[in-house]
Structures are given as structure tokens and as C-alpha cells.
Scaffold this motif. Structure first.
Motif, PDB file in Angstrom:
ATOM      1  N   VAL A   1       0.139  13.126  -1.175  1.00 11.30           N
ATOM      2  CA  VAL A   1       0.174  11.865  -0.976  1.00 11.30           C
ATOM      3  C   VAL A   1       1.162  11.703   0.061  1.00 11.30           C
ATOM      4  O   VAL A   1       1.070  10.808   1.180  1.00 11.30           O
ATOM      5  CB  VAL A   1       0.473  11.100  -2.096  1.00 11.30           C
TER       6      VAL A   1
ATOM      7  N   TRP B   1      -2.774   5.068   3.562  1.00  9.75           N
ATOM      8  CA  TRP B   1      -1.485   4.175   3.656  1.00  9.75           C
ATOM      9  C   TRP B   1      -0.575   4.402   4.783  1.00  9.75           C
ATOM     10  O   TRP B   1       0.018   3.589   5.452  1.00  9.75           O
ATOM     11  CB  TRP B   1      -0.651   4.558   2.357  1.00  9.75           C
TER      12      TRP B   1
ATOM     13  N   LYS C   1       0.844  -1.038  -0.188  1.00  8.75           N
ATOM     14  CA  LYS C   1      -0.023  -0.050   0.161  1.00  8.75           C
ATOM     15  C   LYS C   1       0.988   1.397   0.139  1.00  8.75           C
ATOM     16  O   LYS C   1       0.647   2.215  -0.637  1.00  8.75           O
ATOM     17  CB  LYS C   1      -0.997   0.027   1.177  1.00  8.75           C
TER      18      LYS C   1
ATOM     19  N   LEU D   1      -5.876  11.248   1.410  1.00  8.42           N
ATOM     20  CA  LEU D   1      -4.956  10.663   0.687  1.00  8.42           C
ATOM     21  C   LEU D   1      -3.972   9.869   1.856  1.00  8.42           C
ATOM     22  O   LEU D   1      -3.059   9.407   1.424  1.00  8.42           O
ATOM     23  CB  LEU D   1      -4.189  11.420  -0.240  1.00  8.42           C
TER      24      LEU D   1
ATOM     25  N   GLY E   1       1.589   8.845  -6.580  1.00 11.42           N
ATOM     26  CA  GLY E   1       1.605  10.281  -6.258  1.00 11.42           C
ATOM     27  C   GLY E   1       3.076  10.836  -6.976  1.00 11.42           C
ATOM     28  O   GLY E   1       2.856  11.766  -7.631  1.00 11.42           O
TER      29      GLY E   1
ATOM     30  N   TYR F   1       0.474   3.743  -3.258  1.00 10.09           N
ATOM     31  CA  TYR F   1       0.195   5.211  -2.959  1.00 10.09           C
ATOM     32  C   TYR F   1       1.235   6.279  -3.637  1.00 10.09           C
ATOM     33  O   TYR F   1       1.100   7.260  -4.140  1.00 10.09           O
ATOM     34  CB  TYR F   1      -0.275   5.501  -1.884  1.00 10.09           C
ATOM     35  N   THR F   2       2.507   5.958  -2.816  1.00  2.00           N
ATOM     36  CA  THR F   2       3.563   6.968  -3.177  1.00  2.00           C
ATOM     37  C   THR F   2       4.201   6.836  -4.608  1.00  2.00           C
ATOM     38  O   THR F   2       4.362   7.936  -5.218  1.00  2.00           O
ATOM     39  CB  THR F   2       4.705   6.850  -2.158  1.00  2.00           C
TER      40      THR F   2
END
Length: 524
Positions: free
Chosen positions: A233, A243, A176, A240, A184, A180-181
């Protein structure tokens, strides 16, 4: 003198290379000879990096904090006009020192405890690579160089969570985090490319001086949206943020300290260094939204923390993680005011949060090692009785985290809210004052859950305690190992600096304020 900054960035990479070169085939535990050598190697290289960073701070011209110092600008790829351009000013210097300090303290902490999951060499090598990436991010003055250092940080953190994290939780949490990162970062890169396509340069200093020159309002708005989303993020900005709690809950203690203490600051730093000054029309349009999302994060994070404290399965590390969502909401609110007061407040939030939350995660890790759990209902409570020095230090960190005047958590939140009271011209003042009131409610909720940690963990009844209603004696509370010498070395500097920054805010603001005013076009 500019070579010192290059050495500061490169030295952790050299240490990581030596650690990996000495990596044993089957790994070496922390109690083995190879593991012990790795521990001291990590301490030596992170300590040398910290010493050089302190030397940079000592040699920094505070009378000219608005200007870039220790600069190196070399052509990197002439066909794309890419430069290896690094330097520091009053905005980046405190974050550089914070990064070097926390990495060194994580290495010192490893002398007492190395998490299970892999060799000590690999663990400390990843910590040093992560340090180099963060230092490079705070020093980069080229958009592509910033992006590359930004990305370098993600890989070691992913492996620290996936390999040394809590079994059963680390795999999904690491996935996760990286999902996400990376997404982003990809959006942020598109924004950078759009800026270069219309200005012809990736150089951050030139773009800052230009303040949007060469870009139409529509381009600035589109680029700001892309860049700000990518950075949001990492902050992380609500919504956001999802995570972050999983990553903190699963990460080893050192990983949690670095994630909260320095990685989250990369997002707010990018907004201050790049998004606001380079894309001013986009910043003006989206500032109220950043302020609103930040304020929601303040209140939401506090409410979740209160709910976790009431839950029988509430996790202490998860509470601290959600507290980060709230505290970084103050940083977003400060940035979104587009005022010197607000942005100085955001930078002070970064420093105060790094010191206090780094200490909280160190302490949460210690509680887990000693009691066998971070679930608040299973820790056993009554740390004052079971490990009085540990309990007292956790209470100190919690009180610092609620923003008590005289400690590092106070000034950043105060300045951010002061900026919201009188935001920059062109922003909706009534809206910001409503957000200010909501943020004020958030400070009350923050005090409630931080004091809840003190009540439930430090002063609780103790696991297995028996009610005296039936005239039965209260069950004996078993003592826990208290603070040791390694703990004092790893945690002591954070305690001292939390007090120093709280009692002497000019130690930070005297450096950041001239640079912030120059960034906003207000002169020195």
C-alpha cells in the motif's frame, strides 16, 4: 558513536517541540516575525540533522557495509521482549541521507514560500515529526519499533494534506490517504505478530539470520502475504495505488516532495529489510505476483500519464504522481527477482526517484505559484520564453525521469530489468522475461510522456497565442518570475546529485551491494 544515530532521530522531534512551544495563539504568517523565526528554526534543525547524517555516512565503514553499525539495543518492554534496537547498514544508509536531505530542502524552500492554511510553526513542526518517523523507520531493527515509526509518519502527512493542501481537494485526499495506509499498517502488524508467535522474537537481525527458522512454509506464506500487503500500500503497488494521485494533487509542495521522495521508499525498504529475508519461502511463492503487479504498474502508470497529457484538464502534479506508480513498479520488479542485481536496482530506483521526483514536485509547485495553475492547458506553455531557467530545469528533470543514461534514473531501472532477465533459482524464468519485455515497453512509454511534459509545458505555444494564418501577430506571452536565490538553494543539490549518481553509480552501489548480498545469504 552509536549515540549519533539516536541524536539524528531525536533532533527533529526536539525542533518540532520548540516550534510548537512557540506557536502563537492566532498563528503567524510567513511574512510575520514569528513566522520568519519558525522558518529559520526549521532550517536550523533539519540542517543539523542533515549534517549529523552526513557525519554518520563519513564515519560508516564501507569495507564492512554488510554489518550493522552505530547500533543501540536497549530493552524497552521486558515482558514482551521489545527492544529499542536501531542501527544502519549499506541498505539503510543511503535512504537515511536522502530523507535528511529532502527534509532540509523542504525547510529551505519554506524560506520563500509557506503554503496557506495554518501557522508556519505548525507546518514546519509536522515536517520535522515526519522526518523523525521516516529516519526511525529506516534505522529500526525491531519489528514493533519499525511499526511504530511507520505509523508516526502517517499523522503529520495527514495534517499536511488536510490543513495545507488545495482547498476543495484536501479533505477527501487526506481521508483516503489515512484510510489506505492505516488499513495496510494493521495488516502488516498482524504479519509481525504471527512471526513473533512462531519465532519468539521481534528482532529483525535475529530473524534475518534465522531466515525463516521456527516457521513452517504455511506460516511463512501467511505472514509474507500480510506483511507484503501492508507494505505494498505504501509503495504503492498497482492496484493499491489509488490514494496516491489524490494525495499528491492536494498536498502542498513540501508535502508532495516528502511523500514521493521518502514515504514511498518505506514500502520497498520494508520488503527488502523484512519480508524477503525473514520469510524466504513466502517471498519465493509470491515473488512472481509482485513482479507482475509491479510491471502492470509500470505500463499502467505510463498510459495514464499519456492520457492526462492529452486531456484539457490534465494536472501536472497528477502526471508526476502517476509516474511514481510506474517508477516504483521497477523497484517492485527488482525486489521480486530475489537477486542481488535486482534488489540493488530497487535500492537505486529509490534514490534516483527520490532525487528526480522531489525536484519535479518542487518545479510543479513553482509553476503553480507563478502561473496560478497546474492544469497543463492553463499553465500557458512556453516556459522557455516566459521563465527560461525554470523551463530548462523542468526539461532537465523530465529527461532525468525518463531514465536517460548518465542521470540517476537510469541505473536502477537497468539493474531491475537485468535481474528480471536472470531471476533467482526456482523462479519462472520465461515469465520474468515476458515481464522484462513489458517493462521495456514501459520505458518507451515513460520517455513519451516525459517528453510530452517538455513539449506541452516548456515549449508549448503559450496561453493566448494567436495563429498567424490570418497574418495577425502572435499575442505577446507575458513573462513569469524565474528562478530565485531560495530556489537555487532548494533545488540545486537535487540537480547536482542527479548527475553525480548517474555518472558515478558506485557512490550508491558500493555501499548497498555488500549488504544486499549478505541479506540474501550470498556473503560479502
Amino acid at each position: 558513536m552509536s549515540v549519533v544515530l539516536l541524536v539524528v532521530i531525536a533532533l527533529p522531534l526536539l525542533g518540532a517541540a520548540l516550534l510548537l512551544a512557540g506557536q502563537p495563539a492566532a498563528g503567524a504568517g510567513a511574512d510575520g516575525a514569528g513566522g520568519r523565526r519558525a522558518q529559520w528554526t526549521g532550517v536550523a534543525f533539519s540542517g543539523a540533522t542533515l549534517a549529523l547524517t552526513v557525519a554518520l555516512a563519513a564515519g560508516f565503514d564501507r569495507d564492512d557495509a554488510r554489518s550493522m553499525q552505530f547500533e543501540t539495543d536497549k530493552v524497552w518492554a521486558s515482558s514482551l521482549d521489545l527492544h529499542f534496537h536501531v542501527g544502519i547498514d549499506g541498505i539503510s544508509l543511503p535512504l537515511l541521507v536522502l530523507t535528511a536531505l529532502l527534509t532540509f530542502l523542504v525547510a529551505v524552500h519554506s524560506l520563500g514560500t509557506v503554503p496557506a492554511g495554518g501557522s508556519t510553526n505548525a507546518y514546519l513542526a509536522l515536517v520535522l515529526v515526519l522526518e523523525a518517523g521516516v529516519l526511525g523507520t529506516f534505522a529500526a531493527l525491531d519489528l514493533i519499533l519499525f511499526f511504530l515509526f511507520f505509523e508516526v509518519v502517517l499523522i503529520p502527512m495527514y495534517f499536511l494534506i488536510a490543513r495545507w493542501g488545495t482547498p476543495g481537494e484536501r479533505g477527501p485526499a487526506a481521508f483516503k490517504f489515512i484510510l489506505y495506509t492505516l488499513l495496510g499498517s494493521a495488516v502488516m502488524l498482524l504479519g509481525f505478530l504471527l512471526v513473533q508467535a512462531h519465532t519468539g522474537t521481534f528482532d529483525i537481525t535475529q530473524l534475518t539470520v534465522g531466515a525463516g527458522d521456527g516457521m513452517s512454509r504455511g506460516v511463512q506464506i501467511t505472514a509474507f502475504l500480510a506483511v507484503a500487503l501492508g507494505l505494498a500500500v505504501k509503495v504503492p503497488m498497482w492496484p493499491l495505488h489509488t490514494w496516491l494521485p489524490d494525495a499528491h494533487t492536494a498536498a502542498p509542495t513540501g508535502g508532495s516532495v516528502l511523500l514521493a521522495g521518502v514515504l514511498l521508499k518505506m514500502g520497498t525498504y520494508g520488503l527488502i529489510r523484512i519480508a524477503v529475508p525473514v520469510l524466504p519461502e513466502g517471498a519465493e511463492l509470491f515473488a512472481p505476483y509482485l513482479a507482475a503487479f509491479g510491471t502492470v504498474g509500470i505500463v499502467y502508470g505510463s498510459l495514464v500519464c499519456l492520457a492526462l497529457l492529452r486531456s484539457p484538464d490534465g494536472d501536472l502534479k497528477r502526471v508526476i504522481a502517476y509516474s511514481s506508480v510506474g517508477h516504483m513498479g521497477f523497484a517492485l520488479l527488482g525486489i521480486a527477482t530475489l537477486t542481488p542485481q535486482g534488489i540493488n536496482g530497487a535500492l537505486f530506483v529509490n534514490i534516483g526517484h527520490g532525487l528526480i521526483t522531489g525536484l519535479l514536485f518542487f518545479l510543479a509547485g513553482a509553476v503553480k505559484e507563478r502561473s496560478g495553475s497546474v492544469l497543463i492547458g492553463r499553465i500557458g506553455g512556453s516556459l522557455y520564453a516566459r521563465a527560461p531557467r525554470l523551463g530548462g530545469l523542468l526539461a532537465f528533470a523530465a529527461v532525468a525521469g525518463l531514465g536517460l543514461p548518465g542521470l540517476a534514473g537510469f541505473w536502477g531501472e537497468l539493474l531491475a530489468m537485468y535481474g528480471a532477465y536472470d531471476p533467482a533459482a526456482g523462479l519462472d524464468r520465461p515469465l520474468y522475461r515476458v515481464l522484462l519485455a513489458a517493462a521495456g515497453i514501459g520505458t518507451v512509454l515513460t520517455a513519451a510522456y516525459m517528453l510530452g511534459i517538455v513539449r506541452k509545458v516548456c515549449a508549448g505555444p503559450g496561453l493566448g497565442a494567436v495563429s498567424p494564418v490570418a497574418a495577425e501577430p502572435v499575442a505577446r506571452i507575458e513573462p513569469l518570475p524565474d528562478i530565485g536565490r531560495v530556489d537555487v538553494l532548494a533545488w540545486g543539490p537535487l540537480v547536482v546529485l542527479t548527475v553525480v549518481a548517474g555518472l558515478w553509480p558506485a557512490s550508491v552501489l558500493a555501499v548497498t551491494d555488500p549488504a544486499v548480498r549478505a541479506l540474501l545469504g550470498g556473503g560479502s
